[in-house]
Design a protein around this motif. Structure first.
Motif, PDB file in Angstrom:
ATOM      1  N   LEU A   1      28.349 108.339 115.118  1.00 35.57           N
ATOM      2  CA  LEU A   1      29.039 109.562 115.538  1.00 35.57           C
ATOM      3  C   LEU A   1      28.564 110.057 116.889  1.00 35.57           C
ATOM      4  O   LEU A   1      29.304 110.715 117.613  1.00 35.57           O
TER       5      LEU A   1
ATOM      6  N   VAL B   1      30.646 109.001 119.984  1.00 36.11           N
ATOM      7  CA  VAL B   1      32.039 109.406 120.165  1.00 36.11           C
ATOM      8  C   VAL B   1      32.150 110.455 121.267  1.00 36.11           C
ATOM      9  O   VAL B   1      31.325 111.367 121.338  1.00 36.11           O
TER      10      VAL B   1
ATOM     11  N   VAL C   1      33.537 113.587 122.312  1.00 32.51           N
ATOM     12  CA  VAL C   1      34.239 114.725 121.713  1.00 32.51           C
ATOM     13  C   VAL C   1      34.316 115.899 122.703  1.00 32.51           C
ATOM     14  O   VAL C   1      34.586 117.026 122.320  1.00 32.51           O
TER      15      VAL C   1
ATOM     16  N   VAL D   1      37.127 118.584 122.559  1.00 27.26           N
ATOM     17  CA  VAL D   1      37.909 118.442 121.325  1.00 27.26           C
ATOM     18  C   VAL D   1      37.614 119.618 120.397  1.00 27.26           C
ATOM     19  O   VAL D   1      36.461 119.977 120.181  1.00 27.26           O
ATOM     20  N   GLU D   2      38.650 120.223 119.868  1.00 28.76           N
ATOM     21  CA  GLU D   2      38.475 121.315 118.909  1.00 28.76           C
ATOM     22  C   GLU D   2      38.077 120.752 117.544  1.00 28.76           C
ATOM     23  O   GLU D   2      38.615 119.728 117.119  1.00 28.76           O
ATOM     24  N   PRO D   3      37.164 121.409 116.852  1.00 31.21           N
ATOM     25  CA  PRO D   3      36.815 120.930 115.504  1.00 31.21           C
ATOM     26  C   PRO D   3      37.928 121.201 114.495  1.00 31.21           C
ATOM     27  O   PRO D   3      38.674 122.157 114.638  1.00 31.21           O
ATOM     28  N   THR D   4      38.055 120.332 113.495  1.00 34.15           N
ATOM     29  CA  THR D   4      38.989 120.547 112.385  1.00 34.15           C
ATOM     30  C   THR D   4      38.187 120.977 111.162  1.00 34.15           C
ATOM     31  O   THR D   4      37.361 120.228 110.666  1.00 34.15           O
ATOM     32  N   ALA D   5      38.465 122.197 110.688  1.00 28.82           N
ATOM     33  CA  ALA D   5      37.811 122.646 109.457  1.00 28.82           C
ATOM     34  C   ALA D   5      38.701 122.345 108.263  1.00 28.82           C
ATOM     35  O   ALA D   5      38.246 121.990 107.189  1.00 28.82           O
TER      36      ALA D   5
ATOM     37  N   GLN E   1      33.269 117.370 112.592  1.00 30.11           N
ATOM     38  CA  GLN E   1      34.531 118.118 112.561  1.00 30.11           C
ATOM     39  C   GLN E   1      35.394 117.825 113.789  1.00 30.11           C
ATOM     40  O   GLN E   1      36.617 117.776 113.704  1.00 30.11           O
ATOM     41  N   LYS E   2      34.745 117.631 114.927  1.00 29.28           N
ATOM     42  CA  LYS E   2      35.496 117.290 116.142  1.00 29.28           C
ATOM     43  C   LYS E   2      36.075 115.876 116.031  1.00 29.28           C
ATOM     44  O   LYS E   2      37.212 115.626 116.425  1.00 29.28           O
ATOM     45  N   THR E   3      35.268 114.976 115.493  1.00 27.20           N
ATOM     46  CA  THR E   3      35.758 113.605 115.326  1.00 27.20           C
ATOM     47  C   THR E   3      36.902 113.582 114.303  1.00 27.20           C
ATOM     48  O   THR E   3      37.827 112.782 114.417  1.00 27.20           O
ATOM     49  N   ARG E   4      36.832 114.492 113.339  1.00 27.92           N
ATOM     50  CA  ARG E   4      37.925 114.603 112.376  1.00 27.92           C
ATOM     51  C   ARG E   4      39.242 114.915 113.083  1.00 27.92           C
ATOM     52  O   ARG E   4      40.305 114.407 112.705  1.00 27.92           O
ATOM     53  N   THR E   5      39.180 115.738 114.119  1.00 26.92           N
ATOM     54  CA  THR E   5      40.376 116.040 114.917  1.00 26.92           C
ATOM     55  C   THR E   5      40.936 114.758 115.532  1.00 26.92           C
ATOM     56  O   THR E   5      42.156 114.542 115.542  1.00 26.92           O
ATOM     57  N   LEU E   6      40.050 113.886 116.037  1.00 25.34           N
ATOM     58  CA  LEU E   6      40.503 112.628 116.643  1.00 25.34           C
ATOM     59  C   LEU E   6      41.196 111.742 115.595  1.00 25.34           C
ATOM     60  O   LEU E   6      42.186 111.065 115.891  1.00 25.34           O
TER      61      LEU E   6
END
Lengths: 97, 490
Positions: free
Chosen positions: A42, A45, A47, A50-54, B383-388
């Motif tokens: 990780l 990568v 990032v 990049v916005e985080p996805t919750a 969480q950011k990588t999850r966006t990718l």
């Protein structure tokens, strides 16, 4: 990153409020070290920005009407309590004398 | 027809039809499945408990409704059993953990309410990996479930009881939960249909939470049609789950009736690389060939973040788990350690004694990823990588209607094969995990057998909230090939 690949297992187990046996402590130390090494992927990568996805489909401010609804009775709420008395859960003393 | 041995092989819809035609009563059906459980569950161990009297009582109520012309709908009188993380009032819910050994649910989960409102006979608590953490049911505190196709092998997990019970014909329909593949992977390994709906499609109220941003409840069955019926029954917005999706639910079963125009299916090149068993590849190639013959177009797509999905998943899922499982504290409704002297002791000892190894490992890992100094490097970065990962799927769906992959890289593995190596166990979910991270619906459909008779599953991944199309594509295949209707010898 090698620092991250080992974990102060006693410190973290205390954060998680889980008492481990000596055997578990030793076993987890190795296994969790392997898992952390695997997680190092990780760090490579990109990032940046990049916005985080919750949540996959974020929803914000879900409002409910402010009305009273039927809840559990004290008796129902205490059905699974390990110890209960006078409609309350019995716990060990938490205040020092 | 009241011969038990004929009833227990039927699909949910066949039972529904038989009830409607008066061929048998719900009581006879329920009795047939109870007999079947008594006959085979000693070998399979799909059930942690079942309340025979309660099930028969519900069946009699259903028969009464029917005899007075008040049958509710297609599920009225049909048995449905639940993974032991879904609440049913008055029934146990152990989550296959010692810490909930004596717990009884004081309320119904929303899915349970919906099933009861549809007239289903809701009963039977199904085995799983403790708190749904695992891919083999070997983490159950009450002993593993065995794969009905080969009792020396795992049924997959975590919903291994839910898949094995359908495969062993101990119940026509079950519910499970899927956080990283926990419905689809065991469905694949047991040769039945299993579906994870879009995140938010089904209420999580009354589901013992593992990772709240990933968990979804979904159906198991022999056929895609049955899955559609069960899914439409449990779906819908619920004020008690603020993440549930506020939109009406299409009639999924009806949507299967029309003829589907062949469409475009994506084959992610990253999934078809190393690590896939040859026999799995062969079965998937045959499924691809079948779709092509029907006029479907196969499109190679790329999901470049595939190799990141397992680490992203384990950082996020363990973090959420460490937070969710804080409620099992020995204070209010869980088993309390008898050796505790002060409050901290109650927590640490009750959890130390009550949780199994994998649950402890994950809670500790999750606490680590959230702890001061590591949050940015682990949780936030994940969480950011999850966006990718989500973006990859969005791009792919500009070109295709659904994505076709294997469900699991191998058929069912043997007990003990992976249980001491967490990473190799985690990798058995490599094809299913990214679907949860992106919130998309996925279904596993049986698509053949290995040379030694182990089931193989194909996964179809759809666009968010387009379960109708996904089910239709799956049904087109399943209607013709019906591998899920094949029955193991027990």
């Amino acid at each position: 990153m090698s620092e991250e690949s080992s974990m102060d297992i006693d410190y973290v187990a205390n954060l998680a409020r889980i008492e481990l046996t000596a055997e578990e402590r030793q076993k987890f130390q190795g296994q969790l070290g392997d898992v952390l090494k695997y997680f190092e992927k990780l760090q490579e990568v990109d990032v940046e920005g990049v916005e985080p996805t919750a949540h996959a489909f974020p929803r914000y401010n879900v409002w409910d009407e402010d009305v009273a609804v039927e809840g559990f009775s004290a008796e129902e709420a205490l059905l699974n309590a390990p110890k209960a008395r006078s409609e309350q859960v019995v716990v060990p003393k938490v205040v020092e004398e | 027809m009241s011969d038990h041995s004929e009833i227990f092989s039927l699909t949910g819809l066949e039972i529904s039809q038989g009830l409607a035609e008066g061929k048998f009563s719900s009581e006879e059906v329920t009795q047939a499945f109870i007999s079947r459980i008594k006959e085979v569950d000693e070998k399979v161990h799909a059930f942690l408990s079942y309340d025979e009297d309660d099930m028969l009582e519900q069946a009699k109520s259903s028969d009464n409704r029917r005899s007075t012309g008040q049958a509710i709908g297609p599920l009225d009188g049909v048995p449905v059993c639940l993974k032991d993380v879904i609440s049913a009032k008055g029934q146990p819910l152990t989550a296959a953990s010692k810490i909930l050994e004596n717990y009884r649910s004081p309320y119904d989960a929303t899915v349970t309410v919906k099933l009861k409102q549809a007239g289903a006979v809701v009963g039977g608590r199904l085995n799983l990996d403790e708190f749904a953490m695992g891919s083999s049911t070997e983490n159950s505190a009450y002993g593993p479930t065995r794969n009905p196709w080969d009792l020396e092998r795992v049924p997959g997990g975590s919903s291994g009881g839910s898949s094995a019970a359908v495969a062993a014909r101990e119940t026509p329909l079950t519910l499970g939960s899927d956080t990283g593949g926990s419905i689809r992977q065991p469905a694949s390994l047991c040769g039945v249909v299993g579906m994870k709906p879009t995140y938010g499609r089904v209420s999580r109220y009354g589901l013992a939470a593992f990772a709240s941003s990933l968990d979804q409840i979904g159906p198991f069955s022999q056929t895609v049609e049955d899955a559609a019926l069960l899914l439409e029954t449990i779906s819908g917005h619920d004020p008690l789950d603020s993440t549930s999706y506020p939109a009406s639910v299409p009639g999924y079963l009806n949507a299967l009736k029309g003829k589907l125009e062949p469409c475009k299916l994506g084959l992610p090149k990253e999934f078809f690389g190393e690590g896939m068993d040859d026999e799995v590849r062969k079965a998937i190639d045959q499924a691809i060939a079948w779709y092509k013959e029907q006029g479907y177009e196969m499109v190679e797509i790329s999901l470049p973040t595939t190799d990141l999905s397992v680490p992203v998943y384990y950082v996020i899922a363990t973090a959420e788990a460490s937070s969710n499982l804080a409620r099992y504290d020995g204070i209010r409704y869980t088993k309390r350690s008898e050796h505790s002297e002060n409050a901290i002791d109650v927590y640490a000892k009750s959890r130390g004694e009550g949780f199994g190894e994998e649950v402890k490992r994950r809670c500790i890992l999750g606490a680590y990823g959230l702890s001061s100094g590591y949050y940015d490097a682990y949780y936030l970065r994940a969480q950011k990588t999850r966006t990718l990962i989500r973006n990859d799927f969005e791009k792919a769906f500009q070109k295709v209607d659904a994505i076709l992959t294997p469900t699991s890289p191998t058929p069912a593995f043997k007990f003990g094969e992976k249980s001491e190596d967490p990473i190799s166990m985690y990798l058995s979910d490599i094809y299913t995990i990214s679907t949860n991270l992106a919130g998309l619906p996925g279904i596993s459909v049986p698509c053949g057998f290995s040379e030694n008779g182990l089931p193989i599953g194909m996964q179809l991944i759809g666009q968010a909230f387009e379960e109708e199309k996904l089910l239709a594509i799956a049904h087109a295949y399943d209607r013709e090939l019906q591998y899920g209707c094949k029955q193991p010898n027990l």
